[in-house]
Each structure stands twice: as C-alpha cells, then as structure tokens.
Write a protein that holds these residues in place. Sequence first.
Motif, PDB file in Angstrom:
ATOM      1  N   ILE A 279       0.966  -1.131   0.004  1.00 25.31           N
ATOM      2  CA  ILE A 279      -0.051   0.078  -0.162  1.00 25.31           C
ATOM      3  C   ILE A 279       0.862   1.149  -0.177  1.00 25.31           C
ATOM      4  CG2 ILE A 279      -1.530   1.409   1.172  1.00 25.31           C
ATOM      5  CD1 ILE A 279      -2.868  -1.101   0.218  1.00 25.31           C
ATOM      6  N   ARG A 351      -1.359  -2.393  -4.199  1.00 24.01           N
ATOM      7  CA  ARG A 351      -2.770  -2.872  -4.098  1.00 24.01           C
ATOM      8  C   ARG A 351      -3.654  -1.469  -4.185  1.00 24.01           C
ATOM      9  NH1 ARG A 351      -4.125  -8.128  -1.763  1.00 24.01           N
ATOM     10  NH2 ARG A 351      -6.069  -7.166  -1.810  1.00 24.01           N
ATOM     11  N   GLY A 352      -3.113  -0.596  -3.251  1.00 24.40           N
ATOM     12  CA  GLY A 352      -3.904   0.832  -3.272  1.00 24.40           C
ATOM     13  C   GLY A 352      -3.114   1.829  -3.057  1.00 24.40           C
ATOM     14  N   CYS A 354      -3.510   6.035  -1.153  1.00 24.11           N
ATOM     15  CA  CYS A 354      -4.328   6.943  -0.553  1.00 24.11           C
ATOM     16  C   CYS A 354      -3.249   8.135  -0.493  1.00 24.11           C
ATOM     17  CB  CYS A 354      -4.947   6.531   0.767  1.00 24.11           C
ATOM     18  SG  CYS A 354      -5.704   7.629   1.618  1.00 24.11           S
ATOM     19  N   LYS A 382      -6.490   0.544  -6.506  1.00 25.30           N
ATOM     20  CA  LYS A 382      -7.567   1.312  -6.085  1.00 25.30           C
ATOM     21  C   LYS A 382      -6.821   2.645  -5.485  1.00 25.30           C
ATOM     22  CE  LYS A 382     -10.663  -1.943  -6.485  1.00 25.30           C
ATOM     23  NZ  LYS A 382     -11.861  -1.631  -7.337  1.00 25.30           N
ATOM     24  N   TYR A 384      -7.361   6.555  -3.741  1.00 27.04           N
ATOM     25  CA  TYR A 384      -8.123   7.355  -3.046  1.00 27.04           C
ATOM     26  C   TYR A 384      -7.488   8.541  -2.767  1.00 27.04           C
ATOM     27  CZ  TYR A 384      -9.796   2.451  -2.096  1.00 27.04           C
ATOM     28  OH  TYR A 384     -10.220   1.419  -2.034  1.00 27.04           O
ATOM     29  N   ALA A 592      -6.272   3.724   3.537  1.00 28.02           N
ATOM     30  CA  ALA A 592      -6.370   2.735   2.330  1.00 28.02           C
ATOM     31  C   ALA A 592      -6.738   1.451   2.521  1.00 28.02           C
ATOM     32  CB  ALA A 592      -5.071   2.986   1.282  1.00 28.02           C
ATOM     33  N   LEU A 596     -10.103  -0.321   1.193  1.00 29.62           N
ATOM     34  CA  LEU A 596      -9.998  -1.609   0.446  1.00 29.62           C
ATOM     35  C   LEU A 596     -10.617  -2.704   1.204  1.00 29.62           C
ATOM     36  CD1 LEU A 596      -6.230  -1.790  -0.591  1.00 29.62           C
ATOM     37  CD2 LEU A 596      -8.199  -1.817  -2.249  1.00 29.62           C
TER      38      LEU A 596
END
Length: 598
Positions: A279, A351-352, A354, A382, A384, A592, A596
């Motif tokens: 992340i 994975r993500g 933020c 993903k 954010y 995040a 998720l």
Amino acid sequence: MTKSMKLKKRSRLKKGIKSTIKKENGSSHKITKYWIQRYDLFSRYDQGIEMDEEGWYSVTPEVIAIKQAQRCRGKVVIDCFSGVGGNTIQFAKVCSSVVAIDIDPVKVELAMNNAMVYGVANRVDFVIGDFIQLAPSLKGDVVFLSPPWGGPMYRDVESYKLEMLQPRDGYSLFQIAQSITPNIIMFLPRNVDLAQVEELAWLSSPPLTLEIEENFVGGRMKAVTAYFSCSAVYLKGPSKTGSAALYARNPHSNGNLRKLQADGGGEATEENGFVDGVILGLDGGATSTVCVCVPFFPFGDCFPEPLPILGRAVAGCTNRNSVGETAARDSLEQVISEALVQSGSDKSDVRGVCLGVSGVNHPSDQEKIENWIRDIVPSHVKVYVQNDAIVALASGTMGKLHGCVLIAGTGCIAYGFDEDGKEARASGGGPILGDWGSGYGIAAQALTAVIRAHDGRGPQTMLTSTILKALGLSSPDELIGWTYADPSWARIAALVPQVVSCAEAGDEISDKILVDAAEDLALSVKAVVQRLGLCGEDGTASFPVVMVGGVLNANQKWDIGKEVSKRINRYFPGAQTIIPKVEPAVGAALLAMNFLSS
C-alpha cells in the motif's frame, strides 16, 4: 518405434544426461534426479550458477524461496544455513538487508557467485562461520532456519523428528534463534512431526503465533515451512506453482490446526491473516509530500507495532493551488517512484494508494488528482484522494474515521467525523479567510506588527530586531520587498520560531499573537465538535482530538499545542487529545487498507 528401440533411446538419453552432469559438476550419479530439476532450483541456472553435490539436494526450490521471501519483505533477515544461496538470493531481492551464514567456505563462495548471477550480491553480507557461535552477536528482524536434514535419507522415515536436524536438534536451534528475534521461519521436511513443531510455539514464553505452510512444486508436496512470530506480521506470497495448503493456530487455543485452504490450484488466501502486495500512503502538505510503502494488512483492530515501513520518500509540494499543476504532478510521480524503489517493489505490487493533500475541498479536486495517480499506477490499483486533514486523523486513530483532527502547520484546519460518517470542517481557507492559527497566519501577524511599529501605528516590539536579524535585513522598509519577492506560504511560516522566541523572552506583542492563535485553533475544534455532536448531549462524552503539525508539536517553552489542549478541555472535558505515533503518510496507508477491506 518398437519397444526395444524406445528402451535404447531412453538408455542413450540417460547416458547423455549423466555425461553432461559429470562434465558440469564432476559429481556422482546421485544428483541426476536433481540436475533434471535444475531450473526448478535456479531459473537462471544456465547463466553461471555453480553447485556442489550437497547443494543439489539441500537448496530450496526457487518458487518456494520466493514465497518465503515475500513474507518478510523489507526486513533484515538472517539466513543461518545459507548453503549455495537459494534462499539468500530471494531474500536479497525484497528485504532491506540479508546476512548469509555458512560454516563451509566453499558453499559461501558458491552462494556469492550465484547471488552475482541474480544481481543481488551487493545486498548480502556473506559470513563464513558457525551460526550457533555467532548468534549472540547477531541482530535482525527475522531468522531463517533451514538446517541440514541429514541428506535424502530423511524420506525413508515415516515421521521426521526435530531431533534429526543437524548440527543440533530443532529445539536447540529454535532457542538459539529466539535469542535474536521471535520472528522465525523454519524450512522442514514434508514428513516432519507437526506436533513437535507446534510444541516450539507453545513452549515459548510468551507463546508464539504459528502458521504451517505445505510447499508444493509442480503439484507435488516438497516440504513444510513453519512461520513463528509474536504477532502475525508476515506477508503471504502468491502460490506460483501447484498449490499450497495453509494452516494457522492460535497458541492460546485448544483443538486441531485450522485449515485455511487445502489442495486447490490457485493462490492461497487467509481469513484473518495478511495477503501479498503493498500500500502507498501519501501526505501532501503545503511544503512537501511524504510517501510510505507498507505491506498490505486486511483492516482490523490490531496492527504490528511499529508498522513495517518498506520504503519512504520525500518530494516537493503536491498542492496544485500552491505550486501549479505541472510541479504538483512531477512531485507526485517522483515520490511514488522513489518509495517503490526503496521498498524493492514495483508498480504491479501496489494494491492501493491513498493521498491526503491540502487544497482538496471539492469532488472535482479529488477527481483531477485521482486521474494523475491513475496515470502513474496500473489500472488494478485502487486510488483514494482525501483532504490531508482526513489522513492526519487516521494517523492518530490507526485508520478509523471518528473524532476530530486539528492540523496547524504552514496552514491549519479542523476536520471531524461522527460514528455515522457525517463530516464537518472549520478553517482551512487560508489566512486571507481567517486562518490566524496557522504558521503562515502567526508569521504574517508578526510581520504586520513590525511594519506597524516602524511607521508609528503600533507599539514597539522585540519582533523587529529578531526578524530582521533572521532574514539578514537592516531595516523594516526592506521587509516589503522581501515579502513580495516570494510570498509563498511556507517561506512566511518559517518565521514562527522567531515569534515563539520573542514570546518566551517576554514580548507582549508576540505573546498576544500566540494566545490569539491558540484560541483560534481551539475555536475551530469547538465548531467541528458541536456540529457533529461528538461531545454528547451533556457535553462530557469522550472522543479523540488528533493534533498534528509543526505549530502544535514544536516542544518549545511557549507550547502552543499545550495551550490549545487546555482550551479544548475547557470546552469539552471528555476530549482526549492525541499526538499520533505515526506520521500522516502512514495514516493514509491505514486509511487505504480500511477502504480496501470495506
């Protein structure tokens, strides 16, 4: 083709293989089976890999070594019986540092050569020595134990006992490893007595968490890996070949091992553990942007402390309102790239993401910056984007959005959430719109006081000589040119320490500026709390107030943060002021994970 012709062809093939093996290694027929599997052991075998006879049957198959390494990504690993380097190489690819130990100088030389083939030799400290004797001087996050099993004959016993390990029994080796760290990985024969392995966890004080993983290559079970830790902090890597059966036991419970996934062909998943990937959490303030890369943990109430930081980078401001879109985008791409490089990860591992950034006050702001990030990372990631106040709140509540956060750095803002997700904010519009508790606001008032004192509209103040000296100016008249030459917020806000020092020396003007700033900041919190009803009907309910920023955490004799806390507690006796243990970028990463998982 007749049966006899097939047999003759097979015989010629075997003779050719044996001839090649002998030519390459000068070894006996014992390694024929392993030589045929050489690409399972080292995918770069043809690029210069070197082995001795024992190495052929003791090296960990590469697909298993990769999986084991992924579970301690970013950590310092001690490979206690490194042999010809199969595990050492994979650890070096993803871990922050590796110490590879073997008592055999020949094996250490082979391991060094093989690490060079994979381009990771410079990330390994190779040591010729006895792990048992060296243990008292070793320090690391994870100890990897893959001691000799006694040669291929281990397969002849129905149940392999830990006492059969060499050069000491498994219990002794485990105790020695525990003197370094409770995070221990043991690579064991597939027929090992699992009851004995569980005993290692139960007999520890305090008992350790244990996860047992069956390792498969090409559909066949090859070995067992046991992961011990004081708290489950390892990453699970994907099953690249064949299948993996995973088990986990809480050492405080009774009953059998819980099977998480049996023989399937896909990636092993864990109900309450951790999965593969990283992340990215970013904190984009008015002055700089910080990016951290952390392992992905499905969101829960318990995280390892400290949270593992695999990589951290700092770049310029990403607030487009302050520096413009081009500079903001360039800083964003730079800080993400540098954090991934430091962590040993690439964009496909993410994975993500933020990002908490100042200046995000409208959905259109969020959408624009989200698109910037999507241009940087793969489509599966993903993304954010939040106001920097939200990630600052998450840094004090470990990812939970409840309570109030007060940021006072170059700028200032108060932001809050109630338990139903309703949100409110106060301040954050900049000093032109009344943010006098910010660093910029404090310094701007100080500059104004100097000019007013100089032209006779205000009282004399110690700020005049202090600020002129700090800026290398000789007259207050020069302040006008200095101010408008570069009116950036951060440049002005950098004068706050001068204001504090004058207040500490007894200057009334400076003291009043700071008192007014503390009151303004406390009023911002009060406005948010009352709008959300965080204090309850009687005004005494408990709720967190996370306090972030250089103005609040300067730790000076004239402590602005302490003065703000006093005022907040006068308004709300149940308010619990919190100085976060982690920086806002980590809060963004925790947020995040929350998003998720939900």
